[in-house]
Design a protein around this motif. Structure first.
Motif, PDB file in Angstrom:
ATOM      1  N   GLY B  29      -5.954   8.967   1.330  1.00 30.57           N
ATOM      2  CA  GLY B  29      -5.815   7.719   2.075  1.00 30.57           C
ATOM      3  C   GLY B  29      -4.699   6.855   1.502  1.00 30.57           C
ATOM      4  N   ARG B  31      -2.111   7.820  -0.085  1.00 31.23           N
ATOM      5  CA  ARG B  31      -0.797   8.433   0.170  1.00 31.23           C
ATOM      6  C   ARG B  31      -0.251   8.052   1.538  1.00 31.23           C
ATOM      7  NH1 ARG B  31      -2.741  13.062  -2.848  1.00 31.23           N
ATOM      8  NH2 ARG B  31      -1.522  13.191  -4.759  1.00 31.23           N
ATOM      9  N   VAL B  32      -1.159   7.817   2.480  1.00 35.19           N
ATOM     10  CA  VAL B  32      -0.686   7.420   3.820  1.00 35.19           C
ATOM     11  C   VAL B  32      -0.791   5.904   3.988  1.00 35.19           C
ATOM     12  CG1 VAL B  32      -1.144   9.639   4.881  1.00 35.19           C
ATOM     13  CG2 VAL B  32      -2.927   7.898   4.902  1.00 35.19           C
ATOM     14  N   ARG B  33      -0.847   5.199   2.828  1.00 33.51           N
ATOM     15  CA  ARG B  33      -0.822   3.723   2.813  1.00 33.51           C
ATOM     16  C   ARG B  33      -2.016   3.102   3.521  1.00 33.51           C
ATOM     17  NH1 ARG B  33       3.237   4.791  -0.519  1.00 33.51           N
ATOM     18  NH2 ARG B  33       5.320   4.887   0.369  1.00 33.51           N
ATOM     19  N   ASP B  34      -3.137   3.809   3.515  1.00 37.74           N
ATOM     20  CA  ASP B  34      -4.327   3.230   4.128  1.00 37.74           C
ATOM     21  C   ASP B  34      -4.841   2.123   3.205  1.00 37.74           C
ATOM     22  OD1 ASP B  34      -6.772   3.947   6.177  1.00 37.74           O
ATOM     23  OD2 ASP B  34      -7.469   3.164   4.258  1.00 37.74           O
ATOM     24  N   ARG B  35      -4.883   0.902   3.735  1.00 37.84           N
ATOM     25  CA  ARG B  35      -5.206  -0.250   2.885  1.00 37.84           C
ATOM     26  C   ARG B  35      -6.640  -0.189   2.349  1.00 37.84           C
ATOM     27  NH1 ARG B  35      -2.108  -4.587   2.477  1.00 37.84           N
ATOM     28  NH2 ARG B  35      -0.551  -2.979   2.388  1.00 37.84           N
ATOM     29  N   GLN B  38      -6.591   2.084  -0.578  1.00 39.75           N
ATOM     30  CA  GLN B  38      -5.941   1.436  -1.721  1.00 39.75           C
ATOM     31  C   GLN B  38      -6.903   0.452  -2.381  1.00 39.75           C
ATOM     32  OE1 GLN B  38      -2.449  -0.117   0.265  1.00 39.75           O
ATOM     33  NE2 GLN B  38      -1.176   1.585  -0.446  1.00 39.75           N
ATOM     34  N   TYR B  42      -8.342   0.606  -6.147  1.00 37.98           N
ATOM     35  CA  TYR B  42      -8.161  -0.576  -7.002  1.00 37.98           C
ATOM     36  C   TYR B  42      -9.508  -1.013  -7.583  1.00 37.98           C
ATOM     37  CZ  TYR B  42      -7.486  -5.494  -8.185  1.00 37.98           C
ATOM     38  OH  TYR B  42      -7.480  -6.695  -8.842  1.00 37.98           O
ATOM     39  N   GLN B  68       1.185  -4.977 -11.520  1.00 44.07           N
ATOM     40  CA  GLN B  68       2.410  -4.173 -11.488  1.00 44.07           C
ATOM     41  C   GLN B  68       2.071  -2.676 -11.564  1.00 44.07           C
ATOM     42  OE1 GLN B  68       5.439  -4.791 -10.883  1.00 44.07           O
ATOM     43  NE2 GLN B  68       6.434  -2.926 -11.605  1.00 44.07           N
ATOM     44  N   PHE B  70      -0.646  -1.186 -10.499  1.00 42.49           N
ATOM     45  CA  PHE B  70      -1.168  -0.704  -9.220  1.00 42.49           C
ATOM     46  C   PHE B  70      -0.062  -0.633  -8.165  1.00 42.49           C
ATOM     47  CE2 PHE B  70      -5.273  -1.328 -11.114  1.00 42.49           C
ATOM     48  CZ  PHE B  70      -5.996  -0.283 -10.574  1.00 42.49           C
ATOM     49  N   LEU B  71       0.860  -1.565  -8.222  1.00 38.93           N
ATOM     50  CA  LEU B  71       1.977  -1.494  -7.273  1.00 38.93           C
ATOM     51  C   LEU B  71       2.757  -0.197  -7.502  1.00 38.93           C
ATOM     52  CD1 LEU B  71       3.403  -3.111  -5.024  1.00 38.93           C
ATOM     53  CD2 LEU B  71       4.901  -4.056  -6.759  1.00 38.93           C
ATOM     54  N   GLN B  72       3.029   0.094  -8.768  1.00 33.97           N
ATOM     55  CA  GLN B  72       3.727   1.337  -9.103  1.00 33.97           C
ATOM     56  C   GLN B  72       2.898   2.554  -8.695  1.00 33.97           C
ATOM     57  OE1 GLN B  72       6.838   1.667 -10.252  1.00 33.97           O
ATOM     58  NE2 GLN B  72       6.944  -0.541  -9.956  1.00 33.97           N
ATOM     59  N   PHE B  74       0.762   2.841  -6.267  1.00 33.99           N
ATOM     60  CA  PHE B  74       0.797   3.104  -4.828  1.00 33.99           C
ATOM     61  C   PHE B  74       2.183   3.557  -4.372  1.00 33.99           C
ATOM     62  CE2 PHE B  74      -2.873  -0.047  -4.782  1.00 33.99           C
ATOM     63  CZ  PHE B  74      -3.824   0.960  -4.717  1.00 33.99           C
ATOM     64  N   LEU B  75       3.215   3.074  -5.054  1.00 33.23           N
ATOM     65  CA  LEU B  75       4.568   3.486  -4.665  1.00 33.23           C
ATOM     66  C   LEU B  75       4.908   4.891  -5.167  1.00 33.23           C
ATOM     67  CD1 LEU B  75       6.570   0.162  -5.278  1.00 33.23           C
ATOM     68  CD2 LEU B  75       5.893   1.140  -3.091  1.00 33.23           C
ATOM     69  N   LYS B  76       4.282   5.261  -6.313  1.00 28.99           N
ATOM     70  CA  LYS B  76       4.663   6.536  -6.936  1.00 28.99           C
ATOM     71  C   LYS B  76       3.607   7.621  -6.770  1.00 28.99           C
ATOM     72  CE  LYS B  76       7.528   4.642 -10.647  1.00 28.99           C
ATOM     73  NZ  LYS B  76       7.633   4.389 -12.087  1.00 28.99           N
TER      74      LYS B  76
END
Lengths: 275, 194
Positions: B29, B31-35, B38, B42, B68, B70-72, B74-76
Motif C-alpha cells: 500500500g 509503495r502505491v502512496r496509499d495514505r 502510510q 507510521y 524526516q 518517515f518522509l525518506q 515513503f520516498l525511498k
C-alpha cells in the motif's frame, strides 16, 4: 581461559550470543575471577538502568505535519480501487510519456550520449555540493569553462537580468556569480549563503533540464503556485521551475519550506521589465 | 549450586509480533502512496523511530528527525528490496538520518536538556541513575551509542544489529564491550556508584 580472553567475550557472554562451548568456558572463568564477575555485575546494572530509561513520546500532530510534507512532495500514484485517482494518474502518466517523447524527438539540447555525460557530471556535482560546496563549485567551473562575473556583465551578455538581481529573501546574500558554458546555453549561476551558513546554488537555463537530476527519484508539485520538479539528493533538495521563458534550478535546499520561500520570492520578481 | 553459575542475560522481546502478511500488505500500500497504508506503517513504527532519535540527536530535534525519517522511508521505499527484514532496514534508515544530521550540524554528541556541567557529587545529588545514564549515553560516540541502544533498548540480536548497522556480526560484541566500558567510565565520572 584468562581474564583478557574472558573480557573480550564478556558482552557476547552477557547477551547469550556465544556458542555453548565458549559460553561455558567464560562461565567457568567468571566463577573463579572476582574482577570479571564484578564487570559482569556492572553490565547487569547498566542493563537494568537502560530498561528503565524514560522516553518522551513525539508531539501530537506529528503525523499531520508529515502528511502535509507528503502532500507537497508526493504526487498520488495508483491507489487501488479508486477510479478517479486512477484516471488522474493515468492522465499524468500519458502527459509524462508525451513530454518524454517530445523531448526525445526534439533533442535540442545535446547530441547522443551527451545527456548521459552531463547527468554523470552534474550528478557528481549535486552530491558533492551537499557536503563540500566549495570543492563542488571548483569542479563545476573546471568542467564547464566557468568564469566569475557580475550582474552587469550577465545582463550585458545574455540580455536579461538574472533572477537573483532584484533581491533575495531576508537572510540570504549572493556570495559569488559565474557564467558557465553548459551544453544547453550560457548559464548564469549564483552561489547564495543563508544566515544559517547553508550554501545554495541558483542556475538559470534556457530549457528544462531533467537530465541534471539523473535517475534520482523526482516529484512534481507546486511551490508558491508554480509547477516545480523536486529531487532529493543525499538529504537535501534540488528544485527546478519555469520562470518566464527560462528555467531556474536551485540546489542545496534544506527542505520544502526553504524551496517554497525562495521560489516564492524569486518568482515574484520574474515579471519585472527586461526579464 | 546452579544459582552461582553466571548466566547469560537474554531479554524478552518487548515488541508486538508483526506478521509477514500484514507487513507485506502495508508496504505494498505504501509503495502505491496509499495514505491509509502510510498512516498504518507510521502508527506501527513511529514510537520506535522517535525513541532512537531522542537518544541519538536529543529530545529537541527528535521529532523533526522522526518526521524526516518517515518522509525518506515513503520516498525511498522502492529501494527496500526485501532482502533484509523491514525492521532492520528502517533502523538503518533512521541511523543514517541521525548520523547525517549530526555530521551536518557538526555535533557528535547532544546534551539532554537537564545537563549542566557540574562536579560528580553535585551531579549525583541532583540526578537519579537513569538521568545519569542519559547523560553518559550522550557523551558516547554516536556509533557506540547506536549499538548500545539497539541491544539494550531495542533488544535486537547480534545478527539483527549487524544488519541494521551494516557491520560484520563478529564486530558487534567487541563494539558492545567498548560501549559498555565507556558508559561505565562516563557514569562513574558523573557520580554513579555501581
Amino acid at each position: 581461559m584468562n581474564c583478557q580472553e574472558a573480557q573480550e567475550h564478556l558482552s557476547a557472554f552477557f547477551d547469550g550470543e556465544l556458542p555453548s562451548t565458549v559460553q561455558e568456558s567464560v562461565a567457568d572463568h567468571i566463577n573463579g575471577c572476582a574482577i570479571c564477575a564484578r564487570e559482569l555485575e556492572r553490565f547487569e546494572k547498566l542493563s537494568q538502568l537502560a530498561s528503565m530509561l524514560h522516553c518522551p513520546e513525539p508531539p501530537m500532530g506529528l503525523w499531520n505535519e508529515l502528511e502535509k510534507q507528503l502532500d507537497a512532495a508526493v504526487a498520488p500514484a495508483r491507489p487501488r480501487g479508486r477510479h478517479l485517482r486512477t484516471s488522474i494518474v493515468a492522465a499524468a502518466a500519458l502527459l509524462l510519456i508525451g513530454l518524454a517523447l517530445g523531448l526525445y524527438v526534439k533533442n535540442t539540447w545535446f547530441g547522443h550520449g551527451h545527456g548521459d555525460h552531463l547527468a554523470e557530471n552534474f550528478g557528481s556535482y549535486l552530491e558533492m555540493f551537499q557536503h563540500d560546496p566549495v570543492q563542488a563549485q571548483k569542479i563545476l567551473i573546471a568542467n564547464y569553462d566557468g568564469n566569475t562575473t557580475t550582474l552587469e556583465e550577465i545582463t550585458r551578455r545574455l540580455k536579461y537580468r538574472p533572477v537573483v538581481a532584484d533581491g533575495l529573501p531576508k537572510g540570504y546574500t549572493v556570495d559569488s556569480l559565474y557564467l558557465l558554458k553548459m551544453p544547453c546555453c550560457i548559464c548564469p549561476q549564483a552561489v547564495l549563503k543563508g544566515e544559517d551558513g547553508n550554501v545554495l546554488a541558483v542556475f538559470e537555463h534556457d530549457a528544462d533540464q531533467p537530465t541534471w537530476f539523473g535517475k534520482r527519484p523526482m516529484v512534481k508539485c507546486r511551490c508558491a503556485g508554480r509547477p516545480t520538479t523536486i529531487a532529493e539528493i543525499d538529504g537535501k533538495l534540488a528544485a527546478s521551475y519555469k520562470s518566464g521563458s527560462r528555467y531556474v534550478t536551485l540546489v542545496g535546499l534544506r527542505d520544502l519550506d526553504e524551496a517554497t520561500r525562495l521560489i516564492s520570492h524569486l518568482a515574484a520578481r520574474q515579471t519585472a521589465p527586461g526579464r | 549450586m546452579a544459582s552461582n553459575i553466571p548466566t547469560a542475560h537474554v531479554a524478552p522481546s518487548r515488541q508486538k509480533p508483526t506478521t509477514f502478511k500484514w507487513l507485506a500488505d502495508v508496504l505494498e500500500g505504501c509503495r502505491v502512496r496509499d495514505r491509509d497504508a502510510q498512516r498504518t506503517l507510521y502508527e506501527r513504527y513511529h514510537l520506535r523511530v522517535n525513541r532512537l532519535m531522542v537518544r541519538m540527536v536529543g529530545e529537541e530535534d527528535a521529532a523533526d528527525l522522526t518526521q524526516q525519517t518517515f518522509l525518506q522511508l515513503f520516498l525511498k521505499l522502492d529501494q527496500f528490496a526485501g532482502r533484509s527484514h523491514f525492521d532492520t532496514w528502517l533502523y538503518r534508515l533512521s541511523f543514517n538520518e541521525a548520523l547525517q544530521f549530526l555530521r551536518k550540524s557538526r555535533r557528535f554528541r547532544y546534551f539532554p536538556l537537564t545537563h549542566e556541567p557540574m562536579s560528580p557529587s553535585q551531579a549525583h545529588e541532583q540526578y537519579d541513575d537513569k538521568e545519569l545514564l542519559d547523560q553518559a549515553m550522550a557523551l558516547l560516540d554516536p556509533e557506540l551509542r547506536s549499538i548500545f541502544m539497539l541491544r539494550e533498548i531495542e533488544e535486537l540480536t547480534y545478527g539483527q544489529i549487524a544488519a541494521a548497522l551494516d557491520i560484520p556480526e563478529g564486530t558487534v560484541g567487541s563494539r558492545l564491550n567498548r560501549a559498555r566500558a565507556e558508559l561505565q567510565r562516563h557514569l562513574i565520572r558523573l557520580g554513579w556508584k555501581p
